[in-house]
Scaffold this active site. Structure first.
Site, PDB file in Angstrom:
ATOM      1  CB  ALA A 137       1.288  76.265  64.479  1.00 33.92           C
TER       2      ALA A 137
ATOM      3  CG  ASN B 259       1.695  63.846  68.170  1.00 35.51           C
ATOM      4  OD1 ASN B 259       2.232  64.943  68.341  1.00 35.51           O
ATOM      5  ND2 ASN B 259       1.635  62.930  69.113  1.00 35.51           N
TER       6      ASN B 259
ATOM      7  CB  CYS C 189      -0.661  67.865  66.598  1.00 39.00           C
ATOM      8  SG  CYS C 189       0.287  69.055  65.641  1.00 39.00           S
TER       9      CYS C 189
ATOM     10  CG  ASP D  63       7.262  68.036  60.194  1.00 40.11           C
ATOM     11  OD1 ASP D  63       6.366  68.894  60.075  1.00 40.11           O
ATOM     12  OD2 ASP D  63       7.540  67.516  61.296  1.00 40.11           O
TER      13      ASP D  63
ATOM     14  N   GLY E  25      17.168  66.178  78.110  1.00 38.13           N
ATOM     15  CA  GLY E  25      18.183  65.133  78.149  1.00 38.13           C
ATOM     16  C   GLY E  25      17.636  63.748  78.412  1.00 38.13           C
TER      17      GLY E  25
END
Length: 631
Positions: A54, A77, A2, A102, A369
């Protein structure tokens, strides 16, 4: 993933925080196309804002988010990958959850553990928590610096945001370039430490937290994590191989947690191929993993798709590719500099931007990676630097002391890797041979070779200051090992520049980028492994290669042509890109700036070397001036 923003003012109502906030969130809309939110304190001197992408609990995760009684508010964020385990632990301690996000885990972890909560998080994050009871703003950034956090303080106001452009949107900041930062950019193609190219605008460093009081004053800025090179001499190479594989598996597995479509970047190199292989192994969605690859039509030196296709086919992934063009580069560069806020790293930002565009058409989350070279000692420059160290040790008869990661005898089998780097070796050894380790690695990292001719010489007046700043980082670890000091500098300076690119190129297209190889548990492990094991015989990624050998197609694993997404700029400069560069760098505005030496610029544009970065750096800097300073 975000965009966050906030203001703390020293007097209630002295600054129209809501009004400023509207402009800040406008500047961050690309980071959060799924929604916006804001919260203002009762005294109207604290404002928190949020633009949402989202990913976890799309319906319930709106921000800013509070605890049950509204005394703690957060704008966040990133992603806490171990949020399920933490939530379970916090519920057992009596905490009640309203959402499955979270974000709420961070709120309750702060309630339970205070500022120590950051030590429990596995993930990428930047957040700000307003604690109404203590009247403080607690700000924190993840250990590796995957997520950004910028701030400015002046006139009794503390302002923060995910991107600098949101700070500038407040109208509070006098936009001035930082002259010492410009010199650092020309040397390292990034700015060291807390500084940015904007005078007065700073970044919260990776692995740090900050506490701001209700007067907008910073009362604490503290490091909560750093690499510790306390070498583990008790375990064998086999133990480290097993431990690393366990951590790699878990790092990828927990980064597959998502409530929206997920895919992966795939270059065909060792790092992204490993991530794709493990992600495909642990993918439980029932659909094959989508992979995204980029290349250029200008020849095999700029095209790794052969290897990327092999990996995708090997794991049954969907393979999608894009071939950006010179026209795309010209049309995109100004947009890229705008999204970047300040230029950093090399031309690879362009193909990364274009591959992110491709990914955004199919998924909202991508794995990549990034970080494998810095964590696992994968850059050829480590071999170049250590070759000189081995020669020096052999001459002085100190190479048998046990202090060397490799000796001259053991490093010989790795030397064929340097075939294509002979021009670099000639430059590197042309002066200063056998100087101190810091001087030698500074020379390897110095990108100003060939640059000084096109700039006003006054810009480089403080070259020793730049070297001193370099040394502060290079000698900042608790290791005496040359290899570990090189790795430490790259993790603190070079890697954040690459993560800056990772964040902006993904956020420009509204997608979340996750980097499993930079799980801090992996970094902690690698720091403790003896250099004689992780850089055995001077072989880059020695230990990592032992771990992933059976995961990859043999042809991919045995590749010798490490590319790193090169861009054919030197070819394009002979065509329309050369004209574009002249328009940008030779106009009256650029000439009057007093930075460039216009007499040598045009000639340099036409004679840019293969994979050279001279004009690239100048072009990015001038566009930055035009976009942010000149408007």
């Amino acid at each position: 993933m975000c965009g966050i923003a906030g203001v703390v003012s020293n007097k209630a109502g002295s600054v129209p925080t809501n009004q400023i906030g509207v402009e800040m969130l406008k500047a961050l809309i690309h980071r959060g196309p799924d929604g916006r939110g804001e919260w203002t304190s009762e005294q109207e001197n604290v404002w928190l804002g949020h633009r949402r992408l989202a990913i976890i609990d799309p319906e319930g995760g709106k921000q800013p988010l509070s605890n049950e009684d509204g005394t703690i508010w957060i704008t966040f964020n990133g992603c806490i990958y171990n949020y399920l385990e933490l939530a379970q632990n916090l519920r057992s301690k009596g905490h009640r959850f309203r959402t499955y996000t979270d974000t709420e885990v961070i709120v309750h972890a702060y309630e339970e553990f205070g500022i120590e909560c950051v030590k429990y998080f596995i993930g990428m994050f930047s957040f700000a928590i307003w604690d109404e009871r203590k009247k403080i703003l607690f700000c924190a950034r993840d250990r590796m610096g995957v997520k950004p956090f910028y701030y400015w303080r002046g006139s009794g106001n503390f302002v923060f945001a995910s991107e600098i452009k949101a700070l500038l949107a407040t109208g509070l900041i006098n936009k001035k370039p930082n002259q010492s930062s410009i010199q650092e950019y020309l040397v390292f193609q990034t700015v060291l430490g807390e500084k940015t190219l904007f005078d007065g605008v700073n970044k919260l460093l990776p692995g740090h937290y900050m506490v701001v009081n209700d007067q907008g004053k910073i009362i604490e800025n503290k490091k909560y994590w750093d690499l510790s090179f306390d070498i583990d001499t008790d375990h064998t190479e086999e133990y480290f191989v097993d431990r690393l594989r366990t951590l790699l598996d878990d790092a990828v597995k927990i980064r597959l947690r998502s409530d929206v479509a997920l895919g992966a970047h795939l270059s065909g190199g060792l790092d992204s191929s490993t991530v794709v292989s493990l992600a495909s192994m642990f993918n439980m969605t029932g659909d094959s993993l989508k992979t995204f690859t980029g290349a250029f039509d200008e020849g095999e030196k700029f095209d790794e798709t052969l290897y990327a296709k092999m990996v995708a086919e090997n794991v049954g992934a969907q393979y999608l590719e894009t071939y950006p063009t010179e026209v795309d580069f010209i049309e995109s560069l100004s947009k890229i500099i705008y999204h970047m806020d300040e230029p950093a790293a090399g031309p690879g930002v362009f193909p990364q931007y274009m591959v992110s565009k491709l990914a955004s058409e199919h998924v909202k989350v991508v794995l990549g990676g990034q970080g494998g070279d810095e964590i696992f000692a994968g850059y050829t420059r480590y071999l170049i630097g250590y070759l000189e160290e081995c020669l020096k040790g052999a001459i002085q008869e100190t190479d048998k002391s046990g202090d060397y990661a490799a000796t001259l005898t053991s490093i010989i089998p790795s030397l064929p890797m340097l075939k294509q780097y002979v021009p670099m070796l000639k430059y590197f050894w042309s002066e200063g041979l056998f100087e101190t380790q810091d001087r030698r690695y500074f020379r390897l990292m110095d990108r100003s070779g060939g640059v000084k001719e096109i700039y006003n010489h006054d810009i480089f007046n403080n070259s020793e200051d730049v070297f001193d700043s370099f040394c502060e980082v290079f000698h900042g670890s608790n290791s005496a090992s040359f290899l570990n000091r090189m790795l430490y500098f790259d993790l603190k300076v070079h890697l954040p520049a690459l993560l800056h690119v990772e964040d902006r190129t993904s956020m420009a297209w509204g997608i979340e980028s996750r980097v499993p190889l930079l799980d801090h548990r992996i970094a902690d492990l690698l720091a403790t492994i003896p250099p004689t094991i992780k850089f055995k015989g001077g072989q880059p990624k020695y230990l990592f290669r032992k771990v992933v050998k059976n995961l990859l197609p043999e042809q991919v694993f045995n590749r010798k042509d490490k590319m790193g997404f090169p861009v054919p700029l030197h070819l394009w400069f002979r065509n329309s890109l050369g004209e574009f560069a002249k328009e940008v760098l030779l106009d009256e505005q650029a000439k009057n700036r007093g930075i460039f030496n216009s007499d040598t610029l045009e000639k340099t544009i036409q004679e840019e070397k293969d994979f050279g970065r001279v004009i690239w750096g100048a072009l990015c800097l001038e566009l930055w001036f035009k976009i942010f300073i000149d408007k």
